[in-house]
Design an enzyme around this catalytic site. Structure first.
Site, short mmCIF file in Angstrom:
data_model
loop_
_atom_site.label_atom_id
_atom_site.label_comp_id
_atom_site.label_asym_id
_atom_site.label_seq_id
_atom_site.Cartn_x
_atom_site.Cartn_y
_atom_site.Cartn_z
N CYS A 109 0.85 -1.19 0.00
CA CYS A 109 0.00 0.00 0.00
C CYS A 109 0.89 1.24 0.00
O CYS A 109 1.69 1.43 0.90
CB CYS A 109 -0.89 -0.03 1.24
SG CYS A 109 -1.71 1.53 1.58
N CYS A 113 -3.83 7.30 -1.68
CA CYS A 113 -5.15 7.36 -2.34
C CYS A 113 -6.25 7.84 -1.41
O CYS A 113 -7.26 8.38 -1.87
CB CYS A 113 -5.54 6.00 -2.90
SG CYS A 113 -4.16 5.03 -3.48
N THR A 200 -4.14 4.99 7.50
CA THR A 200 -3.11 4.69 6.51
C THR A 200 -2.19 5.89 6.28
O THR A 200 -2.67 6.99 5.99
CB THR A 200 -3.79 4.29 5.18
OG1 THR A 200 -4.48 3.07 5.39
CG2 THR A 200 -2.78 4.12 4.06
N GLU A 266 -0.16 1.89 9.19
CA GLU A 266 -1.40 2.33 9.83
C GLU A 266 -1.09 2.70 11.27
O GLU A 266 -0.23 2.08 11.91
CB GLU A 266 -2.48 1.23 9.83
CG GLU A 266 -3.30 1.17 8.56
CD GLU A 266 -2.57 0.49 7.42
OE1 GLU A 266 -1.78 -0.46 7.70
OE2 GLU A 266 -2.75 0.88 6.25
N HIS A 301 -13.17 5.43 -3.33
CA HIS A 301 -12.14 4.60 -2.71
C HIS A 301 -12.31 3.11 -3.02
O HIS A 301 -11.32 2.38 -3.10
CB HIS A 301 -12.14 4.84 -1.20
CG HIS A 301 -10.83 4.56 -0.56
ND1 HIS A 301 -9.63 4.98 -1.09
CD2 HIS A 301 -10.50 3.86 0.56
CE1 HIS A 301 -8.64 4.57 -0.32
NE2 HIS A 301 -9.13 3.89 0.68
N TYR A 305 -9.24 0.45 -5.08
CA TYR A 305 -8.64 -0.84 -4.71
C TYR A 305 -8.14 -1.64 -5.90
O TYR A 305 -7.68 -2.78 -5.72
CB TYR A 305 -9.61 -1.63 -3.82
CG TYR A 305 -9.39 -1.26 -2.36
CD1 TYR A 305 -9.69 0.02 -1.92
CD2 TYR A 305 -8.82 -2.14 -1.46
CE1 TYR A 305 -9.44 0.39 -0.61
CE2 TYR A 305 -8.58 -1.78 -0.15
CZ TYR A 305 -8.89 -0.51 0.27
OH TYR A 305 -8.63 -0.13 1.56
N CYS A 307 -5.53 -0.94 -6.86
CA CYS A 307 -4.13 -1.02 -6.40
C CYS A 307 -3.76 -2.47 -6.15
O CYS A 307 -2.64 -2.89 -6.39
CB CYS A 307 -3.94 -0.20 -5.13
SG CYS A 307 -4.84 -0.84 -3.69
N GLU A 455 -6.40 -5.50 4.67
CA GLU A 455 -6.85 -4.19 4.18
C GLU A 455 -7.85 -4.38 3.04
O GLU A 455 -8.82 -3.64 2.91
CB GLU A 455 -5.65 -3.37 3.71
CG GLU A 455 -6.02 -1.95 3.32
CD GLU A 455 -4.79 -1.11 3.04
OE1 GLU A 455 -3.94 -1.55 2.25
OE2 GLU A 455 -4.69 -0.01 3.60
C1 LIG Z 1 -5.26 -1.82 6.74
C2 LIG Z 1 -6.38 -0.86 6.88
C3 LIG Z 1 -6.22 0.46 6.45
C4 LIG Z 1 -7.23 1.40 6.63
N1 LIG Z 1 -7.02 2.71 6.28
C5 LIG Z 1 -7.93 3.66 6.61
C6 LIG Z 1 -7.67 5.04 6.38
O1 LIG Z 1 -6.63 5.43 5.87
N2 LIG Z 1 -8.61 5.94 6.76
C7 LIG Z 1 -9.76 5.56 7.34
O2 LIG Z 1 -10.56 6.43 7.66
N3 LIG Z 1 -10.05 4.26 7.57
C8 LIG Z 1 -9.16 3.31 7.23
N4 LIG Z 1 -9.43 1.97 7.46
C9 LIG Z 1 -10.65 1.65 8.17
C10 LIG Z 1 -11.70 0.85 7.43
O3 LIG Z 1 -12.51 1.68 6.66
C11 LIG Z 1 -12.48 0.08 8.52
O4 LIG Z 1 -11.64 -0.96 8.97
C12 LIG Z 1 -13.79 -0.49 8.05
O5 LIG Z 1 -14.69 0.55 7.76
C13 LIG Z 1 -14.38 -1.44 9.10
O6 LIG Z 1 -14.48 -0.81 10.34
P1 LIG Z 1 -13.87 -1.52 11.63
O7 LIG Z 1 -12.48 -1.90 11.33
O8 LIG Z 1 -14.12 -0.61 12.77
O9 LIG Z 1 -14.65 -2.86 11.79
P2 LIG Z 1 -16.05 -3.08 12.50
O10 LIG Z 1 -16.93 -1.92 12.20
O11 LIG Z 1 -15.84 -3.44 13.91
O12 LIG Z 1 -16.60 -4.33 11.69
C14 LIG Z 1 -16.36 -5.69 12.09
C15 LIG Z 1 -17.53 -6.53 11.60
O13 LIG Z 1 -18.72 -6.11 12.25
C16 LIG Z 1 -19.72 -5.77 11.28
N5 LIG Z 1 -20.46 -4.61 11.81
C17 LIG Z 1 -19.94 -3.43 12.22
N6 LIG Z 1 -20.92 -2.60 12.63
C18 LIG Z 1 -22.07 -3.27 12.47
C19 LIG Z 1 -23.43 -2.94 12.71
N7 LIG Z 1 -23.80 -1.76 13.20
N8 LIG Z 1 -24.37 -3.88 12.40
C20 LIG Z 1 -24.01 -5.08 11.90
N9 LIG Z 1 -22.73 -5.44 11.66
C21 LIG Z 1 -21.78 -4.55 11.95
C22 LIG Z 1 -18.95 -5.44 10.00
O14 LIG Z 1 -19.74 -5.65 8.84
C23 LIG Z 1 -17.80 -6.43 10.10
O15 LIG Z 1 -18.17 -7.68 9.61
C24 LIG Z 1 -8.44 1.01 7.22
C25 LIG Z 1 -8.62 -0.33 7.63
C26 LIG Z 1 -7.60 -1.24 7.47
C27 LIG Z 1 -7.82 -2.65 7.96
S1 SF4 Z 2 -6.19 2.38 -2.50
FE1 SF4 Z 2 -4.71 0.76 -2.11
S2 SF4 Z 2 -2.67 1.66 -2.16
FE2 SF4 Z 2 -4.17 3.31 -2.07
S3 SF4 Z 2 -4.28 3.80 0.09
FE3 SF4 Z 2 -5.93 2.33 -0.30
S4 SF4 Z 2 -5.06 0.28 0.02
FE4 SF4 Z 2 -3.35 1.77 -0.05
#
Ligand SMILES: Cc1cc2nc3c(=O)[nH]c(=O)nc-3n(C[C@H](O)[C@H](O)[C@H](O)COP(=O)(O)OP(=O)(O)OC[C@H]3O[C@@H](n4cnc5c(N)ncnc54)[C@H](O)[C@@H]3O)c2cc1C
Ligand code: SF4
Length: 513
Positions: A109, A113, A200, A266, A301, A305, A307, A455
């Site tokens: 990554c 983006c 990220t 992250e 966004h 992906y 990417c 991710e």
């Molecule tokens: C490597 C990585 C990079 C990321 N980078 C960014 C970034 O740069 N900026 C940013 O803003 N975010 C970033 N994210 C965040 C990403 O958008 C969130 O991980 C994603 O939206 C899921 O939220 P959570 O991790 O809190 O999981 P959770 O919300 O805890 O979800 C876990 C599970 O529970 C379920 N769930 C959650 N809420 C409910 C509900 N109300 N009802 C029913 N089911 C539910 C989900 O569907 C899922 O199956 C990144 C995540 C990762 C893993």
């Molecule tokens: S689109 Fe792909 S490379 Fe760009 S920030 Fe997200 S995961 Fe990283």
């Protein structure tokens, strides 16, 4: 256009990778890793590979400007594509092509983006907020974007709150800080507190844009805040996220790291009374526009992906190479598995690029890609890299998880034994076989599996989030009518049916494209 009040964090515009890396030095960031403050992120062996990955975006802009730069409609100048607002379909499509290329070059990554998609989604959303409420967010945003374009900065997109109890709205949480919110308002701006998770490239950025993470209600007014914050702003604490096998970069050597040069990043961002001046606020209390912003951001966004198709190219190459090194490349099942991996990888790319080609202008003039296909792309991404990774491990053999360390390989005591017994084909060096196996480990189980697998699952929203968007747009009634007409259940006039084409199918059958 420029705004004299926007203090940029760099003195001179960034041009090269060296300028970029230097711009990250001597900042007074409060970054914790293993319970200790990090003195200089650029020198930390666990952090540096993620900086190198962002630096690659600067290199690409110099090497392949057609791909990685664009002419800004705001300044008329050539700017990095990650900072450009897409004002036509080609701009949107070229974002995807650049992302695939960078995935190929870094195998991870490259982090920029999120900021690109945040700026683009804010551009059209602020335009529409202003139209409704006679606010001035859009002009302020344009001034901010012009400035960051001139300075060629990195923007982090901070959307995901830590969220506490997932069944409760922000204002219903036991602790109000579980979603970022305004804690104080003054004549000059607002103070915000709370935390953003999984951010990220946040330490590798110059600015963070905080945004709400979900649809909000009237009762969530203090949570409807969007603003730009310098990464080194007072009141921010960063806690670095661990990655599988991350401490290998602190052991010396480079084989065991698999991809010693590049990695993702992250961290958790904790905001404690952080000030956002009025000129950097782009939404303040307009709860009814939170869902538009979130939906437009995730629309961009989820097709960003692609990417992962660039990263997938690397993994397919690694699997083909290890098959050769093992002397197995001519077997028909090996060839078939490489075809399957390619098919899955191109399916990701195909849906992402199709979404971009089916872009339409928003009221602001900025182009937005197709939401249905973007969600299909991201939903593929939650599954297909896992299958590609499974096939890569199949071709690699068990050594991918049982291979002794580089230190053993280099040791006097047992190095010669490993040289002899880790040999595959006679004409391939043992070291090269070890290197390619470690790369596969890195991408499927190690540091870069964070980017390639998990991710892919959760970034830009977990799988269910895409299924909800697909369900909203699948036009079942229209499809039922098509079936009933052909089955003779409800025969209808062709003209009437054509007139009913709207929404997603309106975009599919738009002949002006
Ligand atoms: C490597 C990585 C990079 C990321 N980078 C960014 C970034 O740069 N900026 C940013 O803003 N975010 C970033 N994210 C965040 C990403 O958008 C969130 O991980 C994603 O939206 C899921 O939220 P959570 O991790 O809190 O999981 P959770 O919300 O805890 O979800 C876990 C599970 O529970 C379920 N769930 C959650 N809420 C409910 C509900 N109300 N009802 C029913 N089911 C539910 C989900 O569907 C899922 O199956 C990144 C995540 C990762 C893993
Ligand atoms: S689109 Fe792909 S490379 Fe760009 S920030 Fe997200 S995961 Fe990283």
């Amino acid at each position: 256009m420029s705004s004299p009040t926007i203090k940029t964090p760099v003195k001179t515009p960034i041009k090269t990778r060296e300028d970029y890396i230097n711009s990250l030095r001597n900042r007074k960031l409060k970054v914790y890793l293993f319970g200790e403050l990090v003195e200089d992120i650029t020198e930390h062996p666990m952090i540096r590979p993620s900086i190198n990955a962002v630096a690659e975006t600067y290199d690409l802009a110099q090497r392949e400007p057609e791909l990685a730069t664009a002419v800004s409609q705001l300044t008329g100048e050539k700017v990095n594509r990650f900072l450009n607002i897409a004002m036509n379909r080609d701009d949107v499509v070229l974002q995807n092509k650049m992302q695939r290329r960078l995935g190929q070059l870094t195998g991870t990554c490259f982090q920029r983006c999120v900021g690109m998609d945040a700026l683009n989604s804010l551009y059209s959303t602020t335009f529409e907020i202003d139209e409704q409420y006679k606010t001035d967010y859009h002009e302020k945003l344009k001034a901010f974007i012009s400035e960051v374009q001139k300075q060629n900065l990195v923007i982090g997109g901070a959307m995901t709150d830590v969220k506490g109890d997932r069944s409760l709205a922000p204002h219903e949480q036991a602790d109000p800080d579980l979603f970022v919110h305004v804690v104080k308002r003054t004549g000059e701006g607002v103070y915000v507190s709370g935390a953003k998770a999984h951010q990220t490239g946040c330490l590798n950025s110059h600015w963070l844009i905080v945004m709400p993470t979900m649809r909000l209600t009237e009762n969530d007014k203090d949570y409807a805040i969007v603003g730009a914050i310098p990464v080194e702003a007072e009141g921010i604490t960063y806690i670095y996220g661990r990655q599988s096998c991350d401490t290998r970069s602190m052991e010396g050597g480079e084989i065991d790291q698999g991809n010693a040069n590049f990695g993702g990043q992250e961290a958790m961002i904790i905001l404690d009374n952080v000030f956002i001046p009025d000129e950097l606020i782009f939404m303040n209390g307009e709860t009814d526009f939170a869902s538009m912003l979130v939906e437009r951001f995730t629309c961009y966004h989820r097709r960003s992906y692609v990417c992962k198709s660039g990263v997938g190219d690397v993994l397919i190459g690694a699997a083909a190479t290890v098959a050769e090194y093992n002397g197995a490349e001519k077997a028909s099942h090996i060839k078939d598995k490489l075809v399957e991996m390619t098919h899955l990888n191109e399916t990701i790319y195909a849906t992402g690029i199709a979404s971009s080609y089916q872009s339409k202008p928003t009221k602001s003039g900025a182009y937005l890609n197709d939401d249905m296909i973007a969600n299909v792309c991201k939903h593929h991404v939650t599954k297909m890299p896992y299958e590609i990774a499974r096939l890569a491990q199949d071709l690699a053999g068990g050594l991918v998880v049982t291979m002794p360390s580089e230190k053993d390989y280099r040791s006097e005591a047992v190095g010669h034994l490993l040289e002899k017994y880790l040999k595959g084909r006679a004409d391939v060096s043992t070291e090269n076989r070890m290197r390619i196996l470690r790369l596969i480990e890195n991408m499927t189980l190690g540091r870069n599996a964070v980017g390639y697998l998990t991710e892919s699952m959760h970034g830009a929203g977990s799988p269910q989030a895409q299924r909800i968007q697909i369900a909203r747009q699948m036009q079942l009634e229209f499809k039922k009518q098509l079936a009933k007409e052909l089955a003779g259940i409800e025969p209808r006039r062709r003209e009437q049916m054509t007139g009913e084409i709207a929404d997603y199918f309106g975009r599919v059958f738009d002949t002006k494209v």
